[in-house]
Motif scaffolding. Structure first.
Motif, PDB file in Angstrom:
ATOM      1  N   LEU A 134       0.819  -1.206   0.000  1.00 34.52           N
ATOM      2  CA  LEU A 134       0.000   0.000   0.000  1.00 34.52           C
ATOM      3  C   LEU A 134       0.856   1.261   0.000  1.00 34.52           C
ATOM      4  CD1 LEU A 134      -2.839  -1.012   2.503  1.00 34.52           C
ATOM      5  CD2 LEU A 134      -2.964  -0.911   0.007  1.00 34.52           C
ATOM      6  N   ALA A 135       1.944   1.238   0.764  1.00 33.35           N
ATOM      7  CA  ALA A 135       2.824   2.406   0.811  1.00 33.35           C
ATOM      8  C   ALA A 135       3.476   2.675  -0.549  1.00 33.35           C
ATOM      9  CB  ALA A 135       3.902   2.207   1.870  1.00 33.35           C
ATOM     10  N   ARG A 136       3.540   1.658  -1.384  1.00 31.74           N
ATOM     11  CA  ARG A 136       4.098   1.804  -2.730  1.00 31.74           C
ATOM     12  C   ARG A 136       3.016   1.977  -3.795  1.00 31.74           C
ATOM     13  NH1 ARG A 136       8.670  -3.021  -2.149  1.00 31.74           N
ATOM     14  NH2 ARG A 136      10.077  -1.847  -0.752  1.00 31.74           N
ATOM     15  N   GLY A 137       1.767   2.136  -3.337  1.00 35.82           N
ATOM     16  CA  GLY A 137       0.681   2.408  -4.263  1.00 35.82           C
ATOM     17  C   GLY A 137       0.051   1.196  -4.907  1.00 35.82           C
ATOM     18  N   LYS A 138       0.314   0.012  -4.371  1.00 31.90           N
ATOM     19  CA  LYS A 138      -0.236  -1.215  -4.947  1.00 31.90           C
ATOM     20  C   LYS A 138      -1.178  -1.902  -3.960  1.00 31.90           C
ATOM     21  CE  LYS A 138       3.864  -2.114  -7.802  1.00 31.90           C
ATOM     22  NZ  LYS A 138       4.928  -3.092  -8.128  1.00 31.90           N
ATOM     23  N   VAL A 139      -2.298  -2.386  -4.471  1.00 32.46           N
ATOM     24  CA  VAL A 139      -3.278  -3.082  -3.637  1.00 32.46           C
ATOM     25  C   VAL A 139      -3.118  -4.588  -3.830  1.00 32.46           C
ATOM     26  CG1 VAL A 139      -5.730  -3.416  -3.146  1.00 32.46           C
ATOM     27  CG2 VAL A 139      -4.894  -1.174  -3.884  1.00 32.46           C
ATOM     28  N   GLN A 141      -3.846  -8.375  -4.414  1.00 26.91           N
ATOM     29  CA  GLN A 141      -4.946  -8.927  -5.197  1.00 26.91           C
ATOM     30  C   GLN A 141      -5.828  -9.879  -4.402  1.00 26.91           C
ATOM     31  OE1 GLN A 141      -3.183 -10.664  -8.708  1.00 26.91           O
ATOM     32  NE2 GLN A 141      -2.927  -8.678  -9.712  1.00 26.91           N
ATOM     33  N   ARG A 142      -5.219 -10.640  -3.518  1.00 21.84           N
ATOM     34  CA  ARG A 142      -5.999 -11.636  -2.787  1.00 21.84           C
ATOM     35  C   ARG A 142      -6.817 -10.984  -1.686  1.00 21.84           C
ATOM     36  NH1 ARG A 142      -3.646 -17.323  -0.253  1.00 21.84           N
ATOM     37  NH2 ARG A 142      -5.646 -18.104   0.545  1.00 21.84           N
ATOM     38  N   LYS A 143      -8.060 -11.424  -1.536  1.00 19.88           N
ATOM     39  CA  LYS A 143      -8.938 -10.897  -0.511  1.00 19.88           C
ATOM     40  C   LYS A 143      -8.476 -11.340   0.876  1.00 19.88           C
ATOM     41  CE  LYS A 143     -13.832 -10.831   0.835  1.00 19.88           C
ATOM     42  NZ  LYS A 143     -15.199 -11.344   0.499  1.00 19.88           N
ATOM     43  N   ALA A 144      -8.458 -10.410   1.837  1.00 20.08           N
ATOM     44  CA  ALA A 144      -8.048 -10.739   3.207  1.00 20.08           C
ATOM     45  C   ALA A 144      -9.106 -11.605   3.883  1.00 20.08           C
ATOM     46  CB  ALA A 144      -7.838  -9.458   4.002  1.00 20.08           C
ATOM     47  N   SER A 145      -8.656 -12.603   4.631  1.00 19.48           N
ATOM     48  CA  SER A 145      -9.571 -13.518   5.308  1.00 19.48           C
ATOM     49  C   SER A 145      -8.992 -13.953   6.648  1.00 19.48           C
ATOM     50  CB  SER A 145      -9.824 -14.747   4.433  1.00 19.48           C
ATOM     51  OG  SER A 145     -10.499 -15.763   5.152  1.00 19.48           O
ATOM     52  N   THR A 146      -9.789 -13.858   7.705  1.00 19.23           N
ATOM     53  CA  THR A 146      -9.316 -14.315   9.016  1.00 19.23           C
ATOM     54  C   THR A 146      -9.188 -15.833   9.062  1.00 19.23           C
ATOM     55  OG1 THR A 146     -11.600 -14.353   9.868  1.00 19.23           O
ATOM     56  CG2 THR A 146     -10.332 -12.340  10.206  1.00 19.23           C
ATOM     57  N   ALA A 147      -9.924 -16.535   8.201  1.00 17.85           N
ATOM     58  CA  ALA A 147      -9.842 -17.999   8.175  1.00 17.85           C
ATOM     59  C   ALA A 147      -8.519 -18.491   7.612  1.00 17.85           C
ATOM     60  CB  ALA A 147     -10.994 -18.568   7.342  1.00 17.85           C
ATOM     61  N   ASP A 148      -7.824 -17.637   6.856  1.00 17.84           N
ATOM     62  CA  ASP A 148      -6.569 -18.046   6.211  1.00 17.84           C
ATOM     63  C   ASP A 148      -5.350 -17.926   7.119  1.00 17.84           C
ATOM     64  OD1 ASP A 148      -7.937 -18.602   3.888  1.00 17.84           O
ATOM     65  OD2 ASP A 148      -7.444 -16.692   2.915  1.00 17.84           O
ATOM     66  N   VAL A 149      -5.525 -17.388   8.312  1.00 18.99           N
ATOM     67  CA  VAL A 149      -4.358 -17.124   9.165  1.00 18.99           C
ATOM     68  C   VAL A 149      -4.419 -17.900  10.478  1.00 18.99           C
ATOM     69  CG1 VAL A 149      -3.837 -14.874   8.156  1.00 18.99           C
ATOM     70  CG2 VAL A 149      -5.478 -15.019  10.039  1.00 18.99           C
ATOM     71  N   VAL A 184      -4.252   4.731  -1.580  1.00 19.83           N
ATOM     72  CA  VAL A 184      -4.708   3.379  -1.889  1.00 19.83           C
ATOM     73  C   VAL A 184      -5.036   2.635  -0.594  1.00 19.83           C
ATOM     74  CG1 VAL A 184      -3.493   3.177  -4.088  1.00 19.83           C
ATOM     75  CG2 VAL A 184      -2.309   2.571  -1.967  1.00 19.83           C
ATOM     76  N   ARG A 185      -6.039   1.763  -0.678  1.00 19.86           N
ATOM     77  CA  ARG A 185      -6.514   1.047   0.493  1.00 19.86           C
ATOM     78  C   ARG A 185      -6.763  -0.421   0.172  1.00 19.86           C
ATOM     79  NH1 ARG A 185      -7.364   6.142   1.668  1.00 19.86           N
ATOM     80  NH2 ARG A 185      -7.779   6.822   3.802  1.00 19.86           N
ATOM     81  N   TYR A 186      -6.694  -1.225   1.222  1.00 20.67           N
ATOM     82  CA  TYR A 186      -6.940  -2.657   1.104  1.00 20.67           C
ATOM     83  C   TYR A 186      -7.898  -3.034   2.231  1.00 20.67           C
ATOM     84  CZ  TYR A 186      -5.835  -7.707   1.039  1.00 20.67           C
ATOM     85  OH  TYR A 186      -5.895  -9.084   0.976  1.00 20.67           O
ATOM     86  N   ALA A 187      -8.950  -3.773   1.900  1.00 15.39           N
ATOM     87  CA  ALA A 187     -10.020  -4.030   2.858  1.00 15.39           C
ATOM     88  C   ALA A 187      -9.683  -5.145   3.842  1.00 15.39           C
ATOM     89  CB  ALA A 187     -11.308  -4.371   2.120  1.00 15.39           C
ATOM     90  N   HIS A 188      -9.867  -4.844   5.114  1.00 16.56           N
ATOM     91  CA  HIS A 188      -9.841  -5.856   6.159  1.00 16.56           C
ATOM     92  C   HIS A 188     -11.268  -6.365   6.320  1.00 16.56           C
ATOM     93  CE1 HIS A 188      -9.833  -7.529  10.272  1.00 16.56           C
ATOM     94  NE2 HIS A 188      -8.579  -7.829  10.010  1.00 16.56           N
ATOM     95  N   PRO A 189     -11.473  -7.673   6.566  1.00 11.58           N
ATOM     96  CA  PRO A 189     -12.841  -8.212   6.649  1.00 11.58           C
ATOM     97  C   PRO A 189     -13.691  -7.612   7.770  1.00 11.58           C
ATOM     98  CG  PRO A 189     -11.199  -9.855   7.285  1.00 11.58           C
ATOM     99  CD  PRO A 189     -10.459  -8.727   6.664  1.00 11.58           C
ATOM    100  N   TRP A 190     -13.074  -7.058   8.808  1.00 12.52           N
ATOM    101  CA  TRP A 190     -13.835  -6.469   9.911  1.00 12.52           C
ATOM    102  C   TRP A 190     -13.871  -4.945   9.856  1.00 12.52           C
ATOM    103  CZ3 TRP A 190     -11.442  -9.591  14.604  1.00 12.52           C
ATOM    104  CH2 TRP A 190     -11.767 -10.942  14.453  1.00 12.52           C
ATOM    105  N   PHE A 191     -12.761  -4.323   9.435  1.00 17.49           N
ATOM    106  CA  PHE A 191     -12.635  -2.871   9.534  1.00 17.49           C
ATOM    107  C   PHE A 191     -12.719  -2.131   8.200  1.00 17.49           C
ATOM    108  CE2 PHE A 191     -10.318  -4.716  13.169  1.00 17.49           C
ATOM    109  CZ  PHE A 191     -11.100  -4.196  14.185  1.00 17.49           C
ATOM    110  N   GLY A 192     -12.937  -2.872   7.131  1.00 15.47           N
ATOM    111  CA  GLY A 192     -13.114  -2.243   5.840  1.00 15.47           C
ATOM    112  C   GLY A 192     -11.812  -1.751   5.227  1.00 15.47           C
ATOM    113  N   PRO A 193     -11.890  -0.888   4.203  1.00 13.69           N
ATOM    114  CA  PRO A 193     -10.686  -0.410   3.498  1.00 13.69           C
ATOM    115  C   PRO A 193      -9.776   0.413   4.410  1.00 13.69           C
ATOM    116  CG  PRO A 193     -12.673  -0.027   2.200  1.00 13.69           C
ATOM    117  CD  PRO A 193     -13.133  -0.415   3.569  1.00 13.69           C
ATOM    118  N   GLY A 198      -3.415   2.493   8.591  1.00 13.21           N
ATOM    119  CA  GLY A 198      -4.468   1.729   9.250  1.00 13.21           C
ATOM    120  C   GLY A 198      -4.052   0.301   9.525  1.00 13.21           C
ATOM    121  N   TRP A 199      -3.325  -0.298   8.599  1.00 16.08           N
ATOM    122  CA  TRP A 199      -2.836  -1.662   8.803  1.00 16.08           C
ATOM    123  C   TRP A 199      -1.747  -1.708   9.867  1.00 16.08           C
ATOM    124  CZ3 TRP A 199      -4.656  -6.311   7.166  1.00 16.08           C
ATOM    125  CH2 TRP A 199      -5.682  -6.281   6.224  1.00 16.08           C
ATOM    126  N   GLN A 200      -0.956  -0.633   9.996  1.00 12.08           N
ATOM    127  CA  GLN A 200       0.019  -0.600  11.087  1.00 12.08           C
ATOM    128  C   GLN A 200      -0.685  -0.526  12.436  1.00 12.08           C
ATOM    129  OE1 GLN A 200       1.962   2.994  12.017  1.00 12.08           O
ATOM    130  NE2 GLN A 200       3.657   2.033  13.133  1.00 12.08           N
TER     131      GLN A 200
END
Length: 223
Positions: A134-139, A141-149, A184-193, A198-200
């Motif tokens: 995100l800091a480099r301007g790229k989102v 591609q894979r959707k974030a999922s709590t089940a994957d971690v 640029v933003r990337y969506a968290h399944p609970w907190f949105g984009p 925000g990710w930090q």
């Protein structure tokens, strides 16, 4: 005589019933003979709790800073290290059913200390990747999922070093970035984009939740 022949079966059935109804939370794995029934991975949080959590998260972002959340992450890491060191190594693989913490999925209530570290290792790596992208301007591609971690139940002592390495890598990657507040933003399944900042914030908050989880696991091991 018929009742006497049936008594062993009835006794076994009664024993199994008592075992099923007497499983207590916050007890180590060896105290249980059955796997607890929990919600599936990725089921999320109760609606009211999630709503409140989102509001608190916005508040934290507004009144915190990049430096304050870096310090929070380091403090939680130090506390986790102290907790793990104070727990005997032979007990760190024992799973304990704890009462659910706010911010913790139901499926995550039956972990060991090492499983919790494994989860943190996985998520720290994800946080590092997402924040850098995100800091480099790229989102991503894979959707974030709590089940994957979710962690490996059969994790070993080697996880402790791997977890520490993941903390080092996350800290280093954040420190190397000039700006975390990008468009640029990337969506968290609970907190949105969320942007990189925000990710930090999420990475430090996440450490705090699982530090509290480790505290409860260790308290359960002592019962």
């Amino acid at each position: 005589m018929a009742n006497q022949h049936a008594s062993p079966t009835l006794a076994i059935q009664k024993y199994c019933h008592l075992r099923k109804t007497s499983v207590r939370e916050d007890l180590p794995l060896m105290s249980k003979l059955i796997e607890p029934r929990l919600a599936p991975p990725g089921a999320g949080l109760p609606a009211v709790e999630l709503f409140i959590g989102r509001q608190l998260f916005v508040f934290k972002r507004l009144f915190g800073s990049r430096e304050s959340f870096a310090a929070m992450f380091e403090q939680e890491r130090a506390t986790i290290r102290h907790l793990v060191n104070a727990c005997g190594e032979s007990r760190r693989a024992e799973r304990v059913l704890i009462r659910r913490l706010r911010g913790l999925e139901d499926s995550s209530r039956f972990w060991s200390v090492w499983m919790t570290l494994d989860h943190l290792r996985i998520t720290n790596s994800v946080f590092a990747m997402v924040i850098t992208s995100l800091a480099r301007g790229k989102v991503p591609q894979r959707k974030a999922s709590t089940a994957d971690v979710k962690p490996d139940p059969n994790v070993t002592a080697a996880m402790e070093r791997a977890y520490e390495d993941s903390c080092d890598q996350l800290i280093a990657k954040i420190a190397a970035l000039p700006d975390l507040k990008e468009t640029v933003r990337y969506a968290h399944p609970w907190f949105g984009p969320l942007d990189a900042y925000g990710w930090q914030v999420l990475s430090a908050t996440h450490m705090a939740i699982h530090r509290a989880q480790i505290e409860r696991i260790i308290a359960g091991l002592k019962k």
